[in-house]
Enzyme design. Structure first.
Site, PDB file in Angstrom:
ATOM      1  N   ARG A 195       0.835  -1.195   0.000  1.00  0.00           N
ATOM      2  CA  ARG A 195       0.000   0.000   0.000  1.00  0.00           C
ATOM      3  C   ARG A 195       0.874   1.251   0.000  1.00  0.00           C
ATOM      4  O   ARG A 195       2.060   1.194   0.312  1.00  0.00           O
ATOM      5  CB  ARG A 195      -0.922  -0.005   1.225  1.00  0.00           C
ATOM      6  CG  ARG A 195      -1.855  -1.211   1.292  1.00  0.00           C
ATOM      7  CD  ARG A 195      -2.647  -1.202   2.584  1.00  0.00           C
ATOM      8  NE  ARG A 195      -3.572  -2.330   2.667  1.00  0.00           N
ATOM      9  CZ  ARG A 195      -3.266  -3.515   3.176  1.00  0.00           C
ATOM     10  NH1 ARG A 195      -2.041  -3.729   3.657  1.00  0.00           N
ATOM     11  NH2 ARG A 195      -4.152  -4.488   3.230  1.00  0.00           N
ATOM     12  N   LYS A 220      -2.025  -1.816   7.302  1.00  0.00           N
ATOM     13  CA  LYS A 220      -3.393  -1.332   7.473  1.00  0.00           C
ATOM     14  C   LYS A 220      -4.099  -2.034   8.626  1.00  0.00           C
ATOM     15  O   LYS A 220      -4.820  -1.403   9.401  1.00  0.00           O
ATOM     16  CB  LYS A 220      -4.181  -1.547   6.174  1.00  0.00           C
ATOM     17  CG  LYS A 220      -5.610  -1.034   6.234  1.00  0.00           C
ATOM     18  CD  LYS A 220      -6.323  -1.259   4.921  1.00  0.00           C
ATOM     19  CE  LYS A 220      -7.766  -0.764   4.997  1.00  0.00           C
ATOM     20  NZ  LYS A 220      -8.487  -1.008   3.729  1.00  0.00           N
ATOM     21  N   HIS A 280      -4.111   3.258  -4.779  1.00  0.00           N
ATOM     22  CA  HIS A 280      -4.420   1.963  -4.163  1.00  0.00           C
ATOM     23  C   HIS A 280      -4.830   0.921  -5.211  1.00  0.00           C
ATOM     24  O   HIS A 280      -4.699  -0.283  -4.974  1.00  0.00           O
ATOM     25  CB  HIS A 280      -5.538   2.111  -3.124  1.00  0.00           C
ATOM     26  CG  HIS A 280      -5.763   0.873  -2.307  1.00  0.00           C
ATOM     27  ND1 HIS A 280      -4.883   0.449  -1.331  1.00  0.00           N
ATOM     28  CD2 HIS A 280      -6.749  -0.058  -2.356  1.00  0.00           C
ATOM     29  CE1 HIS A 280      -5.326  -0.674  -0.792  1.00  0.00           C
ATOM     30  NE2 HIS A 280      -6.448  -1.008  -1.389  1.00  0.00           N
ATOM     31  N   ARG A 283      -2.488  -1.863  -6.137  1.00  0.00           N
ATOM     32  CA  ARG A 283      -2.550  -3.115  -5.367  1.00  0.00           C
ATOM     33  C   ARG A 283      -3.552  -4.083  -6.018  1.00  0.00           C
ATOM     34  O   ARG A 283      -3.304  -5.281  -6.106  1.00  0.00           O
ATOM     35  CB  ARG A 283      -2.940  -2.817  -3.920  1.00  0.00           C
ATOM     36  CG  ARG A 283      -3.034  -4.045  -3.007  1.00  0.00           C
ATOM     37  CD  ARG A 283      -3.199  -3.578  -1.568  1.00  0.00           C
ATOM     38  NE  ARG A 283      -3.598  -4.630  -0.648  1.00  0.00           N
ATOM     39  CZ  ARG A 283      -2.751  -5.469  -0.051  1.00  0.00           C
ATOM     40  NH1 ARG A 283      -1.459  -5.397  -0.298  1.00  0.00           N
ATOM     41  NH2 ARG A 283      -3.184  -6.383   0.800  1.00  0.00           N
ATOM     42  N   TRP A 306      -3.426 -10.392   3.680  1.00  0.00           N
ATOM     43  CA  TRP A 306      -4.827 -10.383   4.098  1.00  0.00           C
ATOM     44  C   TRP A 306      -5.035 -11.405   5.198  1.00  0.00           C
ATOM     45  O   TRP A 306      -4.448 -12.488   5.176  1.00  0.00           O
ATOM     46  CB  TRP A 306      -5.731 -10.704   2.912  1.00  0.00           C
ATOM     47  CG  TRP A 306      -5.888  -9.578   1.944  1.00  0.00           C
ATOM     48  CD1 TRP A 306      -6.603  -8.432   2.117  1.00  0.00           C
ATOM     49  CD2 TRP A 306      -5.319  -9.484   0.622  1.00  0.00           C
ATOM     50  NE1 TRP A 306      -6.519  -7.628   1.000  1.00  0.00           N
ATOM     51  CE2 TRP A 306      -5.734  -8.243   0.069  1.00  0.00           C
ATOM     52  CE3 TRP A 306      -4.501 -10.324  -0.152  1.00  0.00           C
ATOM     53  CZ2 TRP A 306      -5.374  -7.833  -1.206  1.00  0.00           C
ATOM     54  CZ3 TRP A 306      -4.134  -9.907  -1.410  1.00  0.00           C
ATOM     55  CH2 TRP A 306      -4.567  -8.679  -1.941  1.00  0.00           C
ATOM     56  N   TYR A 315     -10.686 -11.656  -6.525  1.00  0.00           N
ATOM     57  CA  TYR A 315      -9.796 -11.811  -7.686  1.00  0.00           C
ATOM     58  C   TYR A 315      -9.904 -13.200  -8.323  1.00  0.00           C
ATOM     59  O   TYR A 315      -9.186 -13.497  -9.272  1.00  0.00           O
ATOM     60  CB  TYR A 315      -8.345 -11.556  -7.269  1.00  0.00           C
ATOM     61  CG  TYR A 315      -8.139 -10.205  -6.634  1.00  0.00           C
ATOM     62  CD1 TYR A 315      -8.200  -9.036  -7.390  1.00  0.00           C
ATOM     63  CD2 TYR A 315      -7.920 -10.083  -5.266  1.00  0.00           C
ATOM     64  CE1 TYR A 315      -8.031  -7.792  -6.813  1.00  0.00           C
ATOM     65  CE2 TYR A 315      -7.750  -8.836  -4.673  1.00  0.00           C
ATOM     66  CZ  TYR A 315      -7.803  -7.698  -5.446  1.00  0.00           C
ATOM     67  OH  TYR A 315      -7.647  -6.465  -4.863  1.00  0.00           O
TER      68      TYR A 315
END
Length: 334
Positions: A195, A220, A280, A283, A306, A315
């Site tokens: 990020r 994040k 962003h 990403r 994640w 995805y």
């Protein structure tokens, strides 16, 4: 006037006042906010009953929404998105500010949904509010033991996921139109999926080019993670060596302390002929390229840091290699 059972009058007030020591040893002094003696006596009775239940029966004292927000913000203080969390908490104060946690009901949650939709907010925005409420109440139940239960909170349907990514050709055009310091960060983002703030805050002390690894301490979700560096990422870092003793990415010899989506970014987008694209989204581009190249969902989850597969499943549409055999069944002569 003499005090009886902890009740007394004051010359400067029309209300009954209380001065009493409760069964748990706590002294309470103040106005009962009523002129009716029976109601004032009932007020004291309730105070004594609640104190007894809490001290001898293990009954939880009521906790307010405001108390919960203060503790929640303290727990989440290290999040990069803490300002957004504070903003949402301020918005929710209009709905729950006067309530205790056990007074928050399904109707109260629905009031948030209706109230925000009337303001014109889209499902995605309302869902951010609902997700915060759910997270805070779950923490209050499971970690703090402030409440026993809370209403089930479902997110709204109809939230449109952002599906914006670049082709390889578009990425080359964008990089060519960026000033050198920004081009380096764009290339690093496309190589690692990091990020914006993870890139601008990366320090040499957390990079090992021999082992081809970088360690991020400010992510994040607040969880440090390691990032494997491919050839593209290593090449970018090699170009930055010697420019600053501490920070990997700089501008005019100084650390980058501003948002990357600034005028230089928008100017580059315009020159490259790319619309509706955020930093962003690099990403998203990185993740989309990985799935197109055959990277599995579990591998991508670990690469991107994640915590669950929910965010990665978006995805899945790019990974069709496992359907090749099925697609070939209707070919002529099959």
């Amino acid at each position: 006037m003499a005090r009886e059972n902890g009740l007394y009058r004051r010359r400067d007030s029309r209300f009954w006042w209380v001065d009493v020591v409760l069964p748990n040893g706590r002294r309470v002094c103040g106005s009962t906010k009523t002129e009716d003696r029976k109601k004032a006596e009932a007020f004291i009775g309730n105070l004594k009953r609640e104190a007894y239940e809490q001290g001898h029966l293990g009954v939880r004292p009521p906790r307010t929404w405001k108390e919960a927000v203060v503790r929640y913000l303290s727990v989440k203080a290290n999040l990069r998105s803490i300002e957004d969390v504070r903003r949402i908490c301020c918005k929710l104060d209009a709905y729950f500010g006067a309530l205790t946690l056990d007074q928050i009901t399904g109707d109260g949650i629905w009031a948030v949904v209706q109230g925000e939709q009337k303001k014109g907010n889209k499902p995605a925005t309302v869902n951010r509010y609902l997700a915060l409420i759910r997270c805070l109440l779950r923490m209050a139940r499971d970690e703090w033991q402030w409440i026993v239960a809370f209403p089930k909170i479902r997110l709204l349907r109809g939230e449109v996921e952002r599906d914006r990514w670049l082709t390889r050709e578009e990425a080359k055009r964008l990089i060519a139109c960026c000033p050198s310091h920004l081009a380096a960060m764009v290339r690093f983002a496309l190589a690692t999926g990091c990020r914006a703030r993870e890139i601008s805050g990366l320090e040499w002390s957390r990079v090992d080019l021999k082992r081809r690894t970088a360690w991020l301490d400010r992510t994040k979700n607040g969880t440090p993670r390691g990032v494997p560096l491919n050839d593209g990422a290593v090449a970018v870092l090699e170009e930055q060596r010697g420019r600053h003793p501490q920070h990997c990415f700089t501008y005019d010899g100084e650390p980058i302390r501003w948002e990357l989506s600034n005028s230089a970014w928008h100017t580059a987008l315009g020159k490259a002929g790319i619309e509706d694209f955020r930093f962003h989204d690099l990403r998203h581009t990185w993740a989309s390229w990985h799935r197109q190249a055959g990277t599995s969902t579990d591998e991508l989850k670990d690469l991107g840091g994640w915590k669950s597969r929910v965010m990665v499943d978006r995805y899945a549409k790019f990974g069709t290699e496992h359907l090749a055999v099925a697609a070939a069944r209707i070919e002529a002569g099959a």
